[in-house]
Design a protein around this motif. Structure first.
Motif, PDB file in Angstrom:
ATOM      1  N   LEU A  59      12.895  25.461   0.422  1.00 59.22           N
ATOM      2  CA  LEU A  59      12.437  26.046   1.688  1.00 59.22           C
ATOM      3  C   LEU A  59      11.942  27.464   1.472  1.00 59.22           C
ATOM      4  O   LEU A  59      10.834  27.810   1.873  1.00 59.22           O
ATOM      5  N   VAL A  60      12.753  28.289   0.836  1.00 59.84           N
ATOM      6  CA  VAL A  60      12.384  29.693   0.618  1.00 59.84           C
ATOM      7  C   VAL A  60      11.081  29.778  -0.176  1.00 59.84           C
ATOM      8  O   VAL A  60      10.194  30.570   0.149  1.00 59.84           O
ATOM      9  N   PHE A  90      18.230  28.385  12.325  1.00 59.11           N
ATOM     10  CA  PHE A  90      16.875  28.737  12.759  1.00 59.11           C
ATOM     11  C   PHE A  90      16.526  30.038  12.053  1.00 59.11           C
ATOM     12  O   PHE A  90      17.254  31.024  12.146  1.00 59.11           O
ATOM     13  N   ILE A  91      15.409  30.046  11.348  1.00 63.45           N
ATOM     14  CA  ILE A  91      15.003  31.216  10.562  1.00 63.45           C
ATOM     15  C   ILE A  91      13.655  31.716  11.057  1.00 63.45           C
ATOM     16  O   ILE A  91      12.709  30.933  11.198  1.00 63.45           O
ATOM     17  N   THR A  92      13.592  33.002  11.335  1.00 61.97           N
ATOM     18  CA  THR A  92      12.330  33.641  11.658  1.00 61.97           C
ATOM     19  C   THR A  92      11.903  34.423  10.423  1.00 61.97           C
ATOM     20  O   THR A  92      12.599  35.347  10.001  1.00 61.97           O
ATOM     21  N   GLU A 131      16.857  38.916   2.413  1.00 57.66           N
ATOM     22  CA  GLU A 131      17.499  38.873   3.730  1.00 57.66           C
ATOM     23  C   GLU A 131      17.851  37.452   4.168  1.00 57.66           C
ATOM     24  O   GLU A 131      18.524  37.268   5.171  1.00 57.66           O
ATOM     25  N   MET A 132      17.376  36.468   3.411  1.00 57.40           N
ATOM     26  CA  MET A 132      17.710  35.087   3.737  1.00 57.40           C
ATOM     27  C   MET A 132      18.196  34.334   2.501  1.00 57.40           C
ATOM     28  O   MET A 132      17.947  33.161   2.328  1.00 57.40           O
ATOM     29  N   LYS A 136      23.729  34.235   2.357  1.00 60.33           N
ATOM     30  CA  LYS A 136      23.750  34.546   3.796  1.00 60.33           C
ATOM     31  C   LYS A 136      24.031  33.277   4.616  1.00 60.33           C
ATOM     32  O   LYS A 136      24.760  33.311   5.602  1.00 60.33           O
ATOM     33  N   ILE A 137      23.455  32.161   4.170  1.00 63.06           N
ATOM     34  CA  ILE A 137      23.698  30.878   4.836  1.00 63.06           C
ATOM     35  C   ILE A 137      25.167  30.478   4.671  1.00 63.06           C
ATOM     36  O   ILE A 137      25.836  30.123   5.644  1.00 63.06           O
TER      37      ILE A 137
END
Length: 142
Positions: A59-60, A90-92, A131-132, A136-137
């Motif tokens: 995904l990243v 949900f990721i912005t 930052e993601m 973090k998840i």
């Protein structure tokens, strides 16, 4: 032509988006979905769908370095009690290199999209990959 559903501050989400989200949520056929806003048509459409076997790192890696996106990720994990769980994130994604107009468009449409995508457990906002990070998840589910 895609059918429109749910107005979000002037944006429209296609039926395909909602259907793919429901397939991910209930049938577990997708690991993630990346959404984008088509600026001219003012529609939220699907940019990429990750198969069930794909990872968070996939995904990243699929997010553009200079364009904003929304993404939903289905995170499977095992609790300390050895229970299998699944949470939707949900990721912005709003990288520094994206245009100001694009950042504003994504920021103002986010709450409407979140209302349509029922069942989201956690939210992340990121301007760069650190930052993601996967940590973090994991931290959010503890």
């Amino acid at each position: 032509m895609a059918l429109k559903t749910a107005s979000m501050n002037g944006m429209w989400m296609t039926e395909e988006c909602k259907r793919s989200f429901m397939e991910m949520k209930w049938k577990k056929v997708h690991r993630y979905i990346v959404f984008k806003i088509e600026e001219k048509s003012k529609k939220v459409t699907i940019d990429k769908v990750g198969a069930a076997g794909e990872t968070y790192h996939d995904l990243v890696a699929s997010l553009p370095e200079d364009d904003c996106r929304y993404a939903v990720f289905d995170f499977d994990y095992v609790t300390v009690d050895n229970c299998r769980m699944s949470k939707l994130f949900f990721i912005t994604w709003s990288p520094e290199a994206s245009r100001i107009r694009e950042k504003m468009m994504y920021a103002t449409s986010k709450s409407g999209l979140r209302r349509v995508l029922e069942g989201i457990h956690y939210e992340l906002q990121a301007t760069d990959p650190t930052e993601m990070g996967f940590d973090k998840i994991q931290d959010r589910t503890k």
